[in-house]
Design an enzyme around this catalytic site. Structure first.
Site, PDB file in Angstrom:
ATOM      1  N   CYS A 113       0.820  -1.229   0.000  1.00 40.11           N
ATOM      2  CA  CYS A 113       0.000   0.000   0.000  1.00 40.11           C
ATOM      3  C   CYS A 113       0.847   1.270   0.000  1.00 40.11           C
ATOM      4  O   CYS A 113       0.348   2.345  -0.318  1.00 40.11           O
ATOM      5  CB  CYS A 113      -0.935   0.008   1.200  1.00 40.11           C
ATOM      6  SG  CYS A 113      -1.955  -1.465   1.292  1.00 40.11           S
ATOM      7  N   HIS A 253      -3.464   7.039   3.025  1.00 38.36           N
ATOM      8  CA  HIS A 253      -3.875   5.752   2.467  1.00 38.36           C
ATOM      9  C   HIS A 253      -5.304   5.458   2.919  1.00 38.36           C
ATOM     10  O   HIS A 253      -5.674   5.732   4.057  1.00 38.36           O
ATOM     11  CB  HIS A 253      -2.926   4.662   2.950  1.00 38.36           C
ATOM     12  CG  HIS A 253      -3.323   3.300   2.490  1.00 38.36           C
ATOM     13  ND1 HIS A 253      -3.645   3.036   1.180  1.00 38.36           N
ATOM     14  CD2 HIS A 253      -3.476   2.128   3.168  1.00 38.36           C
ATOM     15  CE1 HIS A 253      -3.984   1.757   1.082  1.00 38.36           C
ATOM     16  NE2 HIS A 253      -3.886   1.188   2.254  1.00 38.36           N
ATOM     17  N   ASN A 283     -10.014  -0.305   0.034  1.00 33.77           N
ATOM     18  CA  ASN A 283      -8.554  -0.239   0.030  1.00 33.77           C
ATOM     19  C   ASN A 283      -8.020  -0.791  -1.299  1.00 33.77           C
ATOM     20  O   ASN A 283      -8.138  -1.979  -1.562  1.00 33.77           O
ATOM     21  CB  ASN A 283      -8.048  -1.066   1.226  1.00 33.77           C
ATOM     22  CG  ASN A 283      -6.540  -1.043   1.365  1.00 33.77           C
ATOM     23  OD1 ASN A 283      -5.815  -0.606   0.475  1.00 33.77           O
ATOM     24  ND2 ASN A 283      -6.070  -1.530   2.500  1.00 33.77           N
TER      25      ASN A 283
HETATM   26  O1  UT7 Z   1      -3.730  -1.496   3.586  1.00 26.60           O
HETATM   27  C1  UT7 Z   1      -2.937  -2.067   4.548  1.00 26.60           C
HETATM   28  C2  UT7 Z   1      -3.335  -1.672   5.858  1.00 26.60           C
HETATM   29  N1  UT7 Z   1      -4.521  -2.385   6.287  1.00 26.60           N
HETATM   30  C3  UT7 Z   1      -5.222  -1.821   7.199  1.00 26.60           C
HETATM   31  O2  UT7 Z   1      -4.922  -0.706   7.579  1.00 26.60           O
HETATM   32  C4  UT7 Z   1      -6.345  -2.557   7.844  1.00 26.60           C
HETATM   33  C5  UT7 Z   1      -6.255  -2.331   9.319  1.00 26.60           C
HETATM   34  N2  UT7 Z   1      -7.289  -2.992  10.112  1.00 26.60           N
HETATM   35  C6  UT7 Z   1      -8.575  -2.612  10.069  1.00 26.60           C
HETATM   36  O3  UT7 Z   1      -8.985  -1.764   9.319  1.00 26.60           O
HETATM   37  C7  UT7 Z   1      -9.499  -3.249  11.077  1.00 26.60           C
HETATM   38  O4  UT7 Z   1      -8.754  -3.945  12.012  1.00 26.60           O
HETATM   39  C8  UT7 Z   1     -10.547  -4.186  10.428  1.00 26.60           C
HETATM   40  C9  UT7 Z   1     -11.568  -3.395   9.664  1.00 26.60           C
HETATM   41  C10 UT7 Z   1      -9.873  -5.202   9.549  1.00 26.60           C
HETATM   42  C11 UT7 Z   1     -11.300  -4.947  11.543  1.00 26.60           C
HETATM   43  O5  UT7 Z   1     -11.918  -4.021  12.426  1.00 26.60           O
HETATM   44  P1  UT7 Z   1     -11.801  -4.239  13.984  1.00 26.60           P
HETATM   45  O6  UT7 Z   1     -12.582  -3.176  14.630  1.00 26.60           O
HETATM   46  O7  UT7 Z   1     -10.320  -4.313  14.310  1.00 26.60           O
HETATM   47  O8  UT7 Z   1     -12.537  -5.592  14.202  1.00 26.60           O
HETATM   48  P2  UT7 Z   1     -11.966  -6.959  14.787  1.00 26.60           P
HETATM   49  O9  UT7 Z   1     -11.034  -7.579  13.828  1.00 26.60           O
HETATM   50  O10 UT7 Z   1     -11.446  -6.687  16.183  1.00 26.60           O
HETATM   51  O11 UT7 Z   1     -13.278  -7.786  14.876  1.00 26.60           O
HETATM   52  C12 UT7 Z   1     -14.343  -7.419  15.733  1.00 26.60           C
HETATM   53  C13 UT7 Z   1     -15.486  -8.383  15.496  1.00 26.60           C
HETATM   54  C14 UT7 Z   1     -15.080  -9.839  15.528  1.00 26.60           C
HETATM   55  O12 UT7 Z   1     -16.100 -10.585  16.129  1.00 26.60           O
HETATM   56  P3  UT7 Z   1     -15.972 -11.072  17.639  1.00 26.60           P
HETATM   57  O13 UT7 Z   1     -14.731 -11.915  17.673  1.00 26.60           O
HETATM   58  O14 UT7 Z   1     -15.838  -9.814  18.464  1.00 26.60           O
HETATM   59  O15 UT7 Z   1     -17.244 -11.819  17.862  1.00 26.60           O
HETATM   60  C15 UT7 Z   1     -15.007 -10.204  14.063  1.00 26.60           C
HETATM   61  O16 UT7 Z   1     -15.240 -11.583  13.855  1.00 26.60           O
HETATM   62  O17 UT7 Z   1     -16.059  -8.151  14.203  1.00 26.60           O
HETATM   63  C16 UT7 Z   1     -16.129  -9.375  13.480  1.00 26.60           C
HETATM   64  N3  UT7 Z   1     -15.969  -9.112  12.065  1.00 26.60           N
HETATM   65  C17 UT7 Z   1     -17.009  -8.878  11.268  1.00 26.60           C
HETATM   66  N4  UT7 Z   1     -18.337  -8.842  11.481  1.00 26.60           N
HETATM   67  C18 UT7 Z   1     -19.135  -8.566  10.439  1.00 26.60           C
HETATM   68  C19 UT7 Z   1     -14.829  -9.031  11.356  1.00 26.60           C
HETATM   69  N5  UT7 Z   1     -15.109  -8.748  10.077  1.00 26.60           N
HETATM   70  C20 UT7 Z   1     -16.456  -8.653   9.993  1.00 26.60           C
HETATM   71  C21 UT7 Z   1     -17.351  -8.386   8.940  1.00 26.60           C
HETATM   72  N6  UT7 Z   1     -18.672  -8.348   9.204  1.00 26.60           N
HETATM   73  N7  UT7 Z   1     -16.923  -8.139   7.691  1.00 26.60           N
END
Ligand code: UT7
Length: 326
Positions: A113, A253, A283
């Protein structure tokens, strides 16, 4: 007299097909509400079957050349930043060279990225060194082919697209004022496609286990993205020798709206000065910052004389920033 390298033409291409959050609800267990509130993304573009990274890149390149008032034969070098190139080799840059009718040297740059600001720093340095006069730099990705469409933690985040810029000598009072590049390979495992390279050549098992698709530890990447992007913005501004207040627009980004908001808060750049278009594209990795720059210029958000800060962060881990005077 001091010379600067700078951008003299911009181009962009995104595929026609739009994939909305609502459509994703029928593909994987997710909701429009979750995607919107956790990421800010509403829809993304998906390349048509058979449409590759070099196809998108060539479309964007043609527009950048046109806007620069140049032909393909005027180019001295092509750099394509991509992590979803047409093939492991030859480079996507060589395929673009032929598709647009250029004959100059060409190579790919892999900084995920952060690819566009990395390419901009390379091109700017080569122009200032006097080695090449007109350099085409492109960020192009067809990540949709490397996504596990059953993994809701990644498949809702990414999209396809390409942006291009021609870099050349722009004289004294504008252009690239600073560049800052960084990498930390200790975090390589946080965001990667494990199989398909020499560490794990493709096999029946690797495909069955979907190891040829993107894997990410989202929450760890999130924390490191906020910290390092904020730091990189301030470093590029300091290197440019200007004050933070001078920045008219920050182009970050476009991975997650919450990351962008946190970077703005940490750097004390008001959100009104931050360009955001991830709602439309998700992204697009190396294409994100250049497509955002293209749209900011096209919509009039960037005017001649404005100071622009750009910052990116991605797999590697890599991060990079630049300050330009438009
Ligand atoms: O380009 C390179 C750089 N990449 C990035 O900058 C990405 C950086 N990371 C992020 O943007 C975020 O971490 C994400 C968007 C990927 C995830 O958001 P988060 O707030 O960190 O969520 P999480 O991974 O902590 O997940 C929270 C909950 C989980 O459920 P439980 O375990 O709390 O029951 C996930 O299973 O959200 C769930 N979850 C979803 N639910 C519905 C994860 N993805 C989804 C989804 N729909 N698509």
């Amino acid at each position: 007299m001091k010379r600067n390298a700078g951008i003299v033409g911009l181009g962009c291409y995104v595929p026609e097909k739009i994939l909305t959050n609502l459509e994703l609800e029928s593909i994987v267990e997710t909701t429009d509400e979750w995607i919107r509130t956790r990421t800010g993304i509403l829809e993304r573009r998906i390349a048509a079957k058979g449409q590759s990274s070099s196809d998108l890149a060539s479309q964007a390149a043609r527009e950048a050349l046109k806007n620069a008032g140049l032909g393909a034969s005027d180019l001295d070098l092509i750099i394509v930043a991509t992590i979803s190139g047409d093939m492991l080799f030859p480079s996507t840059a060589c395929l673009v060279q032929t598709k647009i009718g250029a004959t100059c040297p060409a190579f790919d740059l892999a900084a995920a990225c952060s690819g566009f600001p990395y390419a901009l720093a390379m091109a700017g340095g080569l122009v200032l060194a006097g080695q090449y006069k007109k350099i085409l730099i492109i960020g192009s990705e067809v990540l949709s082919g490397f996504i596990d469409w059953q993994d809701r933690s990644t498949c809702v985040l990414f999209g396809d697209g390409a942006g291009a810029a021609v870099v050349s000598d722009v004289g004294p009072d504008k252009g690239i004022l600073s560049t800052y590049l960084a990498a930390d390979g200790r975090y390589a495992d946080l965001l990667k496609i494990p199989a398909g390279g020499s560490a794990m050549p493709p096999s029946l098992e690797s495909v069955q286990q979907k190891l040829h698709t993107l894997k990410m530890n989202g929450s760890e990447v999130f924390k490191l993205a906020v910290r390092n992007m904020a730091d990189a913005v301030l470093k590029a501004i300091a290197l440019a020798g200007i004050s933070l207040e001078k920045i008219d627009l920050l182009i970050p980004h476009q991975a997650n709206l919450r990351i962008i908001q946190a970077v703005a808060e940490r750097t004390h750049v008001p959100l009104s000065k931050v360009f955001i278009n991830l709602d439309k594209y998700g992204n697009m990795s190396s294409a994100s910052t250049i497509v955002a720059l293209y749209e900011a210029v096209k919509s009039g958000r960037i005017q001649p004389g404005n100071h622009i800060a750009m910052v990116a962060f991605g797999s590697g881990l890599t991060w990079a920033s630049t300050v330009m005077k438009w």
